[in-house]
Write a protein that holds these residues in place. Structure first.
Motif, PDB file in Angstrom:
ATOM      1  N   TYR A   1       3.350   2.182   5.116  1.00 27.20           N
ATOM      2  CA  TYR A   1       2.776   2.968   4.018  1.00 27.20           C
ATOM      3  C   TYR A   1       2.622   4.393   4.481  1.00 27.20           C
ATOM      4  O   TYR A   1       2.754   5.169   3.793  1.00 27.20           O
ATOM      5  CB  TYR A   1       1.460   2.227   3.594  1.00 27.20           C
ATOM      6  CG  TYR A   1       1.743   0.945   3.118  1.00 27.20           C
ATOM      7  CD1 TYR A   1       2.941   0.641   2.571  1.00 27.20           C
ATOM      8  CD2 TYR A   1       0.338  -0.065   3.069  1.00 27.20           C
ATOM      9  CE1 TYR A   1       3.125  -0.767   2.228  1.00 27.20           C
ATOM     10  CE2 TYR A   1       0.887  -1.173   2.685  1.00 27.20           C
ATOM     11  CZ  TYR A   1       1.865  -1.790   2.193  1.00 27.20           C
ATOM     12  OH  TYR A   1       2.023  -2.910   1.621  1.00 27.20           O
TER      13      TYR A   1
ATOM     14  N   LEU B   1       3.909   8.019   3.044  1.00 29.92           N
ATOM     15  CA  LEU B   1       3.250   9.156   2.555  1.00 29.92           C
ATOM     16  C   LEU B   1       3.576  10.345   3.434  1.00 29.92           C
ATOM     17  O   LEU B   1       3.555  11.534   2.735  1.00 29.92           O
ATOM     18  CB  LEU B   1       1.606   8.910   3.148  1.00 29.92           C
ATOM     19  CG  LEU B   1       0.988   7.902   2.123  1.00 29.92           C
ATOM     20  CD1 LEU B   1      -0.473   7.729   2.436  1.00 29.92           C
ATOM     21  CD2 LEU B   1       1.091   8.210   0.218  1.00 29.92           C
TER      22      LEU B   1
ATOM     23  N   LEU C   1       6.810   2.533   0.178  1.00 27.17           N
ATOM     24  CA  LEU C   1       5.600   2.304  -0.589  1.00 27.17           C
ATOM     25  C   LEU C   1       5.687   1.212  -1.564  1.00 27.17           C
ATOM     26  O   LEU C   1       6.935   1.004  -2.032  1.00 27.17           O
ATOM     27  CB  LEU C   1       5.069   3.386  -0.967  1.00 27.17           C
ATOM     28  CG  LEU C   1       4.269   4.450   0.025  1.00 27.17           C
ATOM     29  CD1 LEU C   1       4.317   5.761  -0.544  1.00 27.17           C
ATOM     30  CD2 LEU C   1       3.035   3.902   0.375  1.00 27.17           C
TER      31      LEU C   1
ATOM     32  N   VAL D   1      -0.919   5.732  -3.788  1.00 33.26           N
ATOM     33  CA  VAL D   1      -1.032   6.746  -2.810  1.00 33.26           C
ATOM     34  C   VAL D   1      -2.168   7.389  -2.654  1.00 33.26           C
ATOM     35  O   VAL D   1      -2.645   7.808  -1.293  1.00 33.26           O
ATOM     36  CB  VAL D   1      -0.041   7.977  -3.311  1.00 33.26           C
ATOM     37  CG1 VAL D   1       1.475   7.593  -3.417  1.00 33.26           C
ATOM     38  CG2 VAL D   1      -0.545   8.583  -4.490  1.00 33.26           C
TER      39      VAL D   1
ATOM     40  N   TRP E   1      -4.100   4.763  -0.164  1.00 26.41           N
ATOM     41  CA  TRP E   1      -3.594   4.708   1.211  1.00 26.41           C
ATOM     42  C   TRP E   1      -4.100   6.070   1.821  1.00 26.41           C
ATOM     43  O   TRP E   1      -4.084   5.932   2.985  1.00 26.41           O
ATOM     44  CB  TRP E   1      -2.109   4.326   1.308  1.00 26.41           C
ATOM     45  CG  TRP E   1      -2.197   2.934   1.045  1.00 26.41           C
ATOM     46  CD1 TRP E   1      -1.108   2.293   0.151  1.00 26.41           C
ATOM     47  CD2 TRP E   1      -2.595   1.710   1.774  1.00 26.41           C
ATOM     48  NE1 TRP E   1      -1.246   0.899   0.239  1.00 26.41           N
ATOM     49  CE2 TRP E   1      -2.217   0.563   1.194  1.00 26.41           C
ATOM     50  CE3 TRP E   1      -3.469   1.634   2.870  1.00 26.41           C
ATOM     51  CZ2 TRP E   1      -2.385  -0.694   1.688  1.00 26.41           C
ATOM     52  CZ3 TRP E   1      -3.961   0.534   3.301  1.00 26.41           C
ATOM     53  CH2 TRP E   1      -3.444  -0.743   2.668  1.00 26.41           C
ATOM     54  N   LEU E   2      -3.997   7.326   1.202  1.00 23.52           N
ATOM     55  CA  LEU E   2      -4.182   8.376   1.755  1.00 23.52           C
ATOM     56  C   LEU E   2      -5.676   8.665   2.007  1.00 23.52           C
ATOM     57  O   LEU E   2      -6.161   9.064   2.992  1.00 23.52           O
ATOM     58  CB  LEU E   2      -3.905   9.582   0.651  1.00 23.52           C
ATOM     59  CG  LEU E   2      -3.943  10.935   1.158  1.00 23.52           C
ATOM     60  CD1 LEU E   2      -3.008  11.275   2.425  1.00 23.52           C
ATOM     61  CD2 LEU E   2      -3.693  11.904   0.219  1.00 23.52           C
TER      62      LEU E   2
ATOM     63  N   ILE F   1       2.441  15.089  -2.862  1.00 27.20           N
ATOM     64  CA  ILE F   1       3.025  13.807  -3.167  1.00 27.20           C
ATOM     65  C   ILE F   1       2.762  13.555  -4.753  1.00 27.20           C
ATOM     66  O   ILE F   1       3.722  12.920  -5.200  1.00 27.20           O
ATOM     67  CB  ILE F   1       1.705  12.857  -2.373  1.00 27.20           C
ATOM     68  CG1 ILE F   1       2.181  12.915  -0.957  1.00 27.20           C
ATOM     69  CG2 ILE F   1       2.066  11.348  -2.971  1.00 27.20           C
ATOM     70  CD1 ILE F   1       1.107  12.222  -0.075  1.00 27.20           C
TER      71      ILE F   1
END
Length: 198
Positions: free
Chosen positions: A10, A14, A28, A112, A115-116, A159
């Motif tokens: 993942y 990113l 992802l 996103v 997970w970021l 992103i």
């Protein structure tokens, strides 16, 4: 719960998206299941979160009379603040996507941002650790925190732009919805719940 190997995949996705490489999308899971699983990032960020709780306790006690106790209730209240910081931006993001007709992009945006938040939590945790071990470097830590925020905004911008296209106003609005409310909400809740230092 996603495995460490999945987390690596993942995060690689990113990173590829940050570099504007569409190959990142393949790393992802943007399905509804993937969006739900992305909330496991909270569990993976738990060590960094607990470290920030410990630091917040130190700051809180510095502003209180000697002998002030901070038991389980104190940490429960901090947990409520943390939960709000993760969930409220997602709810606001869902409302925004519904209002501007981006409902089909909602799951991808949740994935996103969640997970970021994982590497961001550990970067913040590192700054907290520096503050705890070397309080004399508070000025440097404040500068690094500012640089971390600027970097996070830049990464999010790149992103989100990959996900929804070159709609710069919409991209900027999404980033504001993800970041700004949690900053405001955190202080409001901390003061309301009585866990704000000072």
């Amino acid at each position: 719960m996603p495995t460490l190997k999945e987390i690596e995949i993942y995060l690689k996705g990113l990173w590829l998206l940050v570099k504007q490489d569409p190959a990142g999308f393949a790393h992802l899971d943007f399905s509804d299941r993937g969006a739900a699983r992305s909330f496991w990032s909270i569990a993976w960020a738990l060590p960094a979160i607990l470290l920030s709780f410990a630091w917040w306790r130190v700051l809180f006690l510095e502003g209180q009379p000697t002998g002030t106790a901070t038991g389980l209730l104190f940490f429960f209240r901090l947990t409520l603040v943390e939960a709000a910081n993760w969930l409220v931006p997602v709810i606001l993001l869902g409302v925004l996507c519904w209002m501007v007709g981006l409902g089909e992009k909602f799951a991808a945006l949740v994935v996103v941002t969640n997970w970021l938040a994982l590497p961001a939590s550990y970067a913040y945790g590192l700054l907290v650790l520096i503050m705890m071990l070397l309080p004399s470097l508070s000025g440097l830590v404040a500068l690094l925190w500012f640089l971390l925020m600027v970097t996070l905004i830049a990464i999010l911008f790149r992103i989100v732009r990959m996900i929804i296209g070159d709609h710069l106003l919409t991209v900027s609005t999404i980033i504001m919805v993800v970041l700004v409310p949690s900053m405001i909400l955190a202080e409001v809740l901390e003061r309301y719940l009585g866990v704000y230092p000072g």
